[in-house]
Write an enzyme that holds these catalytic residues in place. Sequence first.
Site, PDB file in Angstrom:
ATOM      1  N   LYS A  14       1.909 -12.251   2.882  1.00 16.70           N
ATOM      2  CA  LYS A  14       1.096 -12.448   1.663  1.00 16.70           C
ATOM      3  C   LYS A  14       2.012 -12.656   0.447  1.00 16.70           C
ATOM      4  CE  LYS A  14      -1.046  -8.478   2.127  1.00 16.70           C
ATOM      5  NZ  LYS A  14      -0.435  -8.009   3.394  1.00 16.70           N
ATOM      6  N   ARG A  89      -9.193  -4.665  -0.633  1.00 16.14           N
ATOM      7  CA  ARG A  89      -8.798  -4.130   0.672  1.00 16.14           C
ATOM      8  C   ARG A  89      -9.877  -3.246   1.269  1.00 16.14           C
ATOM      9  NH1 ARG A  89      -2.788  -4.247  -0.296  1.00 16.14           N
ATOM     10  NH2 ARG A  89      -1.953  -3.657   1.716  1.00 16.14           N
ATOM     11  N   ARG A 128      12.461  -6.355   6.757  1.00 10.70           N
ATOM     12  CA  ARG A 128      12.295  -6.874   5.392  1.00 10.70           C
ATOM     13  C   ARG A 128      13.241  -6.177   4.409  1.00 10.70           C
ATOM     14  NH1 ARG A 128       6.528  -6.886   2.752  1.00 10.70           N
ATOM     15  NH2 ARG A 128       6.570  -4.748   3.498  1.00 10.70           N
ATOM     16  N   ARG A 161      12.016  -1.201   1.347  1.00 10.14           N
ATOM     17  CA  ARG A 161      10.907  -0.483   0.721  1.00 10.14           C
ATOM     18  C   ARG A 161      10.704   0.873   1.393  1.00 10.14           C
ATOM     19  NH1 ARG A 161       5.764  -4.465   0.201  1.00 10.14           N
ATOM     20  NH2 ARG A 161       4.702  -2.710   1.147  1.00 10.14           N
ATOM     21  N   ARG A 172      -0.472   2.117   7.965  1.00  8.90           N
ATOM     22  CA  ARG A 172      -0.869   0.932   7.181  1.00  8.90           C
ATOM     23  C   ARG A 172      -1.719  -0.006   8.041  1.00  8.90           C
ATOM     24  NH1 ARG A 172       4.890  -0.853   5.154  1.00  8.90           N
ATOM     25  NH2 ARG A 172       3.829  -2.677   4.298  1.00  8.90           N
TER      26      ARG A 172
HETATM   27  P1  AP5 Z   1       5.800 -10.380   3.100  1.00 15.64           P
HETATM   28  O1  AP5 Z   1       5.482 -11.675   2.450  1.00 15.64           O
HETATM   29  O2  AP5 Z   1       6.582  -9.400   2.320  1.00 15.64           O
HETATM   30  O3  AP5 Z   1       4.483  -9.733   3.732  1.00 15.64           O
HETATM   31  P2  AP5 Z   1       3.220  -9.067   3.046  1.00 15.64           P
HETATM   32  O4  AP5 Z   1       2.014  -9.549   3.785  1.00 15.64           O
HETATM   33  O5  AP5 Z   1       3.253  -9.269   1.566  1.00 15.64           O
HETATM   34  O6  AP5 Z   1       3.493  -7.572   3.469  1.00 15.64           O
HETATM   35  P3  AP5 Z   1       3.339  -6.225   2.662  1.00 15.64           P
HETATM   36  O7  AP5 Z   1       4.005  -5.177   3.520  1.00 15.64           O
HETATM   37  O8  AP5 Z   1       3.824  -6.347   1.253  1.00 15.64           O
HETATM   38  O9  AP5 Z   1       1.824  -6.014   2.709  1.00 15.64           O
HETATM   39  P4  AP5 Z   1       1.103  -4.724   2.474  1.00 15.64           P
HETATM   40  O10 AP5 Z   1      -0.276  -5.226   2.406  1.00 15.64           O
HETATM   41  O11 AP5 Z   1       1.368  -3.642   3.457  1.00 15.64           O
HETATM   42  O12 AP5 Z   1       1.787  -4.178   1.131  1.00 15.64           O
HETATM   43  P5  AP5 Z   1       1.315  -4.104  -0.391  1.00 15.64           P
HETATM   44  O13 AP5 Z   1       2.498  -4.177  -1.236  1.00 15.64           O
HETATM   45  O14 AP5 Z   1       0.183  -5.042  -0.654  1.00 15.64           O
HETATM   46  O15 AP5 Z   1       6.574 -10.728   4.468  1.00 15.64           O
HETATM   47  C1  AP5 Z   1       7.043  -9.699   5.325  1.00 15.64           C
HETATM   48  C2  AP5 Z   1       8.392 -10.133   5.937  1.00 15.64           C
HETATM   49  O16 AP5 Z   1       8.188 -11.227   6.813  1.00 15.64           O
HETATM   50  C3  AP5 Z   1       9.418 -10.583   4.885  1.00 15.64           C
HETATM   51  O17 AP5 Z   1      10.688 -10.133   5.268  1.00 15.64           O
HETATM   52  C4  AP5 Z   1       9.361 -12.117   4.959  1.00 15.64           C
HETATM   53  O18 AP5 Z   1      10.593 -12.700   4.651  1.00 15.64           O
HETATM   54  C5  AP5 Z   1       8.960 -12.356   6.406  1.00 15.64           C
HETATM   55  N1  AP5 Z   1       8.104 -13.545   6.575  1.00 15.64           N
HETATM   56  C6  AP5 Z   1       6.964 -13.809   5.881  1.00 15.64           C
HETATM   57  N2  AP5 Z   1       6.416 -14.957   6.297  1.00 15.64           N
HETATM   58  C7  AP5 Z   1       7.223 -15.433   7.276  1.00 15.64           C
HETATM   59  C8  AP5 Z   1       7.203 -16.605   8.121  1.00 15.64           C
HETATM   60  N3  AP5 Z   1       6.217 -17.500   8.037  1.00 15.64           N
HETATM   61  N4  AP5 Z   1       8.187 -16.762   9.018  1.00 15.64           N
HETATM   62  C9  AP5 Z   1       9.188 -15.843   9.121  1.00 15.64           C
HETATM   63  N5  AP5 Z   1       9.284 -14.734   8.358  1.00 15.64           N
HETATM   64  C10 AP5 Z   1       8.307 -14.524   7.452  1.00 15.64           C
HETATM   65  O19 AP5 Z   1       0.705  -2.628  -0.441  1.00 15.64           O
HETATM   66  C11 AP5 Z   1       1.542  -1.502  -0.301  1.00 15.64           C
HETATM   67  C12 AP5 Z   1       0.700  -0.231  -0.463  1.00 15.64           C
HETATM   68  O20 AP5 Z   1       0.110  -0.208  -1.789  1.00 15.64           O
HETATM   69  C13 AP5 Z   1      -0.490  -0.087   0.494  1.00 15.64           C
HETATM   70  O21 AP5 Z   1      -0.113   0.468   1.729  1.00 15.64           O
HETATM   71  C14 AP5 Z   1      -1.412   0.834  -0.335  1.00 15.64           C
HETATM   72  O22 AP5 Z   1      -0.979   2.174  -0.245  1.00 15.64           O
HETATM   73  C15 AP5 Z   1      -1.196   0.350  -1.762  1.00 15.64           C
HETATM   74  N6  AP5 Z   1      -2.172  -0.700  -2.144  1.00 15.64           N
HETATM   75  C16 AP5 Z   1      -1.898  -2.000  -2.453  1.00 15.64           C
HETATM   76  N7  AP5 Z   1      -3.027  -2.664  -2.740  1.00 15.64           N
HETATM   77  C17 AP5 Z   1      -4.048  -1.784  -2.605  1.00 15.64           C
HETATM   78  C18 AP5 Z   1      -5.463  -1.887  -2.736  1.00 15.64           C
HETATM   79  N8  AP5 Z   1      -6.067  -3.052  -3.058  1.00 15.64           N
HETATM   80  N9  AP5 Z   1      -6.200  -0.777  -2.514  1.00 15.64           N
HETATM   81  C19 AP5 Z   1      -5.613   0.404  -2.182  1.00 15.64           C
HETATM   82  N10 AP5 Z   1      -4.286   0.565  -2.036  1.00 15.64           N
HETATM   83  C20 AP5 Z   1      -3.500  -0.526  -2.238  1.00 15.64           C
END
Ligand code: AP5
Length: 215
Positions: A14, A89, A128, A161, A172
Amino acid sequence: MLNIILMGPPGAGKGTNAKRISASYKLPHISTGDMFREAIKNQTELGMLAKSYMDKGLLVPDEVTIGLVKERLAKDDCKVGFLLDGFPRTIPQAEALTKIGEELARPITHVLNIVVPESVLVDRICGRRVCKTCGAPYHVTNLKPKVDGICDLCGGNLVQRADDNEETLKSRLNEYHHQTEPLIKYYSNFNLVHDLDGTKSLDSISEDIKSILGE
Ligand code: AP5
C-alpha cells in the site's frame, strides 16, 4: 476527481504504490499508519496511545482514528482529490467515511485492493526497511537503496519498524482478516472495488492502476 482508498493486508504494498500514485496523479497521500508513527516520534498523547496498540499489532480505536481522518480530509489540499492508505480498516470507519464524504461532497470514487498471498507477506514485512526521516519503504532483497542503509530520496537512515516482526505480524494479519477484509464486500456493494495483483513488479502494477484510473 479521484478520491481513492488503497486496501490490502500488511505488506501488500500500500505505502509503496501510494507514493507512486500520489506523485503521478498529484494527490495528497493520507496514511493513518504514517500519521500515528509521526505522533509517536513527537511523543504526543495520541502517539503514546497509538503505540500501545501498534506494538501489539492491534488496531487503534475507531473514535481516535476517525477523528484524525475527518480533520485531515477537511483540509484544502484534499479539494483536488485524495489517496487514503490504511483507512478505513473497520466497518464503523467505512461508514464514518461515507458520511464524511457526503458532508464534504468528496465521495469515494475507487477502492484499489492489492492482493498478495500470505507467504509473500511474511518475507516482505520481515525484510522491509524504512527511512527514519521520510518513511520511504525499501526491502533487503527486493527493493534495495542505491547506498546500503541510506534513503535514495532524502539521505536518511534506513531502520526496521517496531511492528515488523513475525510475532506482531500474526496479530496484524488476524486484525486484517477479521476487521478489514469485510470492507471488500462493503465497497463491492457500491461497485467501487478493483483488485490488483500485488505480486507483479511495481511498474506493472502502476500500468494496471493507470488502466483503472486513466492517464
Ligand atoms: P509496503 O508498501 O510498505 O506495504 P504496506 O501494505 O504499506 O504494509 P504496511 O505494513 O505498512 O501495512 P500495514 O497496513 O500493516 O501498516 P500501517 O502503517 O498502515 O511494502 C512492504 C514491503 O514489500 C516493502 O519492503 C516493499 O519494498 C515491498 N514491496 C511492496 N510491493 C512490492 C512488489 N510489488 N514487489 C516486490 N516488493 C514489494 O499500520 C500500522 C499500524 O497502525 C496498524 O497495525 C494499526 O495498529 C495502526 N493503524 C493504521 N491505520 C489504522 C486504522 N485505519 N485503524 C486502526 N488502526 C490503524
